[in-house]
Design an enzyme around this catalytic site. Structure first.
Site, PDB file in Angstrom:
ATOM      1  N   HIS A 123       0.880  -1.321   0.068  1.00 29.99           N
ATOM      2  CA  HIS A 123      -0.088  -0.085  -0.138  1.00 29.99           C
ATOM      3  C   HIS A 123       0.914   1.222   0.012  1.00 29.99           C
ATOM      4  CE1 HIS A 123      -3.931  -2.218   1.526  1.00 29.99           C
ATOM      5  NE2 HIS A 123      -3.267  -2.618   0.265  1.00 29.99           N
ATOM      6  N   TYR A 136      -3.278   3.928  -2.532  1.00 24.40           N
ATOM      7  CA  TYR A 136      -3.111   4.459  -0.962  1.00 24.40           C
ATOM      8  C   TYR A 136      -2.142   5.564  -0.730  1.00 24.40           C
ATOM      9  CZ  TYR A 136      -5.650   0.393   0.458  1.00 24.40           C
ATOM     10  OH  TYR A 136      -6.657  -0.459   0.676  1.00 24.40           O
TER      11      TYR A 136
HETATM   12  C1  G6P Z   1      -7.529  -3.047  -1.965  1.00 21.18           C
HETATM   13  C2  G6P Z   1      -6.570  -3.537  -1.137  1.00 21.18           C
HETATM   14  C3  G6P Z   1      -6.824  -4.725  -0.185  1.00 21.18           C
HETATM   15  C4  G6P Z   1      -7.894  -4.134   0.911  1.00 21.18           C
HETATM   16  C5  G6P Z   1      -9.246  -3.884  -0.102  1.00 21.18           C
HETATM   17  C6  G6P Z   1     -10.205  -3.093   0.840  1.00 21.18           C
HETATM   18  O1  G6P Z   1      -8.061  -4.314  -2.786  1.00 21.18           O
HETATM   19  O2  G6P Z   1      -5.449  -3.976  -1.958  1.00 21.18           O
HETATM   20  O3  G6P Z   1      -5.762  -4.874   0.630  1.00 21.18           O
HETATM   21  O4  G6P Z   1      -8.546  -5.372   1.679  1.00 21.18           O
HETATM   22  O5  G6P Z   1      -8.752  -2.830  -1.120  1.00 21.18           O
HETATM   23  O6  G6P Z   1     -11.501  -3.270   0.022  1.00 21.18           O
HETATM   24  P1  G6P Z   1     -12.841  -3.077   0.978  1.00 21.18           P
HETATM   25  O7  G6P Z   1     -13.958  -3.338   0.024  1.00 21.18           O
HETATM   26  O8  G6P Z   1     -12.852  -3.924   2.218  1.00 21.18           O
HETATM   27  O9  G6P Z   1     -12.991  -1.610   1.381  1.00 21.18           O
HETATM   28 MN    MN Z   2      -3.904  -4.625  -0.261  1.00 21.95          MN
END
Ligand code: G6P
Ligand code: MN
Length: 416
Positions: free
Chosen positions: A195, A239
């Site tokens: 991230h 991020y």
């Molecule tokens: C991205 C990140 C993941 C994270 C996800 C959050 O894919 O790489 O590490 O878990 O976003 O997704 P969410 O639907 O849980 O907000």
């Molecule tokens: Mn991730």
């Protein structure tokens, strides 16, 4: 071949099964073991996965268990995707830092540190069980914060771990979405920490991208925006919005009626109703509103590279070992690696964009202190980690924030 999912009650589980079905000719996975501590979600998922594979004529033995030794024994691959304390705790990670004017996010900043504190002891326990029950097996980790979890498992156990994030294929997704270009035509240098990545030397069919193509990719990564990425001269992980637009993002997060975790909790209810419906054998479309889509493809690419000994370049969280010259050798970085049956090796970089050296170093500094704090239950190191973090840093804030954070996660922090 036995494949185990730890945290199988996660709504992403069927995506992994789907990838097994897609790759049925090349990967002889004949036993899928679903492990979770939540027996209700586990039961729902077992039922759904059985219906899903039956509808697609996939002859796999699927079973569930709440016994970790049974789950891990003899497994060739163990995929870990746990969320200690569930999304309820995630919401606290999002809300507590915001009270102090800091970014409230599940993996970035102070919230991410609390997620690490709850998760690392549990992941070390899984890894130690693997040392005994499946010493030759591979632990494929998706549990966040993926970089810190991988660092802890590498530092404190002998389990074979490969740490992943779907972010490693984001630039491929952006090229596909914006220009219709297939994944295998796009390559790049991907460097940094989970991230916190910087993507340079982007090529399509082996030739460098044009200025116009770079701009299109940068625009597609719209959370960060084209202006910042053009100025840096590279693409970044989404991020990076929290580092380069901190003030703006804090205000926006404060103004929202729901945090992302609260939204996800609502979404999960719909997704799970779909899984529980005995007449349904298809993945509910609401799952695609989650951010982790695409990760199962990465996980199965890794399984294919290792099992079939196919040299594959992948972005993995691995110990640095000199790949990024200004970081410690044993610190975990997220970087392009060559993966095959022998394991994985980071591809050393000749070029790392200069504007990111400081940020990467600071966050790595925070991560290494946070891992030690998580394992030792050490409040002094916790405070030092926050002083080192570029999104926290201010002493008076750290002193107030620490007791609040510890209180918020209390029931999941036996080490403190
Ligand atoms: C991205 C990140 C993941 C994270 C996800 C959050 O894919 O790489 O590490 O878990 O976003 O997704 P969410 O639907 O849980 O907000
Ligand atoms: Mn991730």
């Amino acid at each position: 071949m036995k494949f185990t999912i730890v945290g199988a009650g996660s709504s992403y589980t069927p995506e992994l099964l789907d990838e097994m079905i897609v790759r049925r000719e090349s990967l002889p996975i004949d036993e899928l073991v679903l492990y979770d501590i939540d027996s209700h979600r586990l039961e729902v998922m077992e039922g759904f996965c059985k219906r899903y594979s039956a509808k697609r004529d996939f002859p796999i033995k699927i079973r569930s268990t709440t016994d970790i030794d049974d789950a891990l024994y003899g497994a060739a691959f163990v995929d870990t995707q746990i969320r200690v304390g569930g999304n309820k705790q995630r919401v606290k990670d999002e809300k507590i830092p915001l009270k102090y004017g800091l970014i409230g996010q599940e993996t970035t900043g102070a919230g991410g540190m609390m997620k690490a504190f709850r998760t690392i002891p549990v992941m070390l326990d899984v890894a130690r069980h693997m040392e005994k029950s499946s010493p030759d097996g591979w632990l494929i980790n998706y549990t966040n914060p993926a970089g810190l979890v991988t660092e802890a498992v590498k530092r404190y156990t002998n389990a074979n771990i490969a740490g992943f994030c779907s972010g490693g294929i984001f630039p491929k997704m952006w090229a596909k979405r914006s220009m219709g270009i297939d994944y295998n035509r796009v390559q790049y240098d991907y460097v940094g920490l989970n991230h916190l990545n910087f993507i340079s030397h982007i090529t399509i069919d082996g030739r460098p991208v044009t200025e116009k193509e770079f701009e299109t990719l940068a625009e597609t990564n719209d959370d960060v925006g084209a202006d910042i990425q053009k100025l840096l001269g590279c693409l970044t992980s989404p991020y990076l919005q929290y580092y380069y637009k901190t003030g703006q993002r804090v205000e926006e997060l404060k103004a929202k009626s729901q945090t992302r975790g609260e939204y996800v909790q609502d979404l999960e209810k719909i997704v799970f109703a779909g899984y529980a419906d005995e007449n349904n054998a298809d993945i509910p479309k609401e799952l695609y509103k989650r951010g982790g889509g695409g990760y199962s493809e990465v996980a199965m690419n890794f399984v294919n590279a290792v099992y079939n000994n196919v040299d594959t370049e992948m972005v993995v969280n691995v110990q640095n070992k000199g790949a990024v010259p200004f970081l410690p050798d044993d610190g975990v970085v997220e970087i392009n690696c060559l993966v095959n049956k022998r394991g994985m090796a980071p591809i050393h970089k000749s070029y790392i964009p200069a504007p990111c050296w400081g940020l990467i170093s600071e966050v790595k500094n925070y991560e290494m202190l946070a891992v030690e704090a998580a394992v030792e239950g050490n409040v002094t190191k916790m405070k030092q980690a926050l002083l080192a973090h570029p999104l926290v840093r201010e002493y008076s804030v750290v002193e107030k924030l620490v007791p609040d954070l510890l209180k918020g996660s209390k029931e999941f922090l036996p080490q403190f």
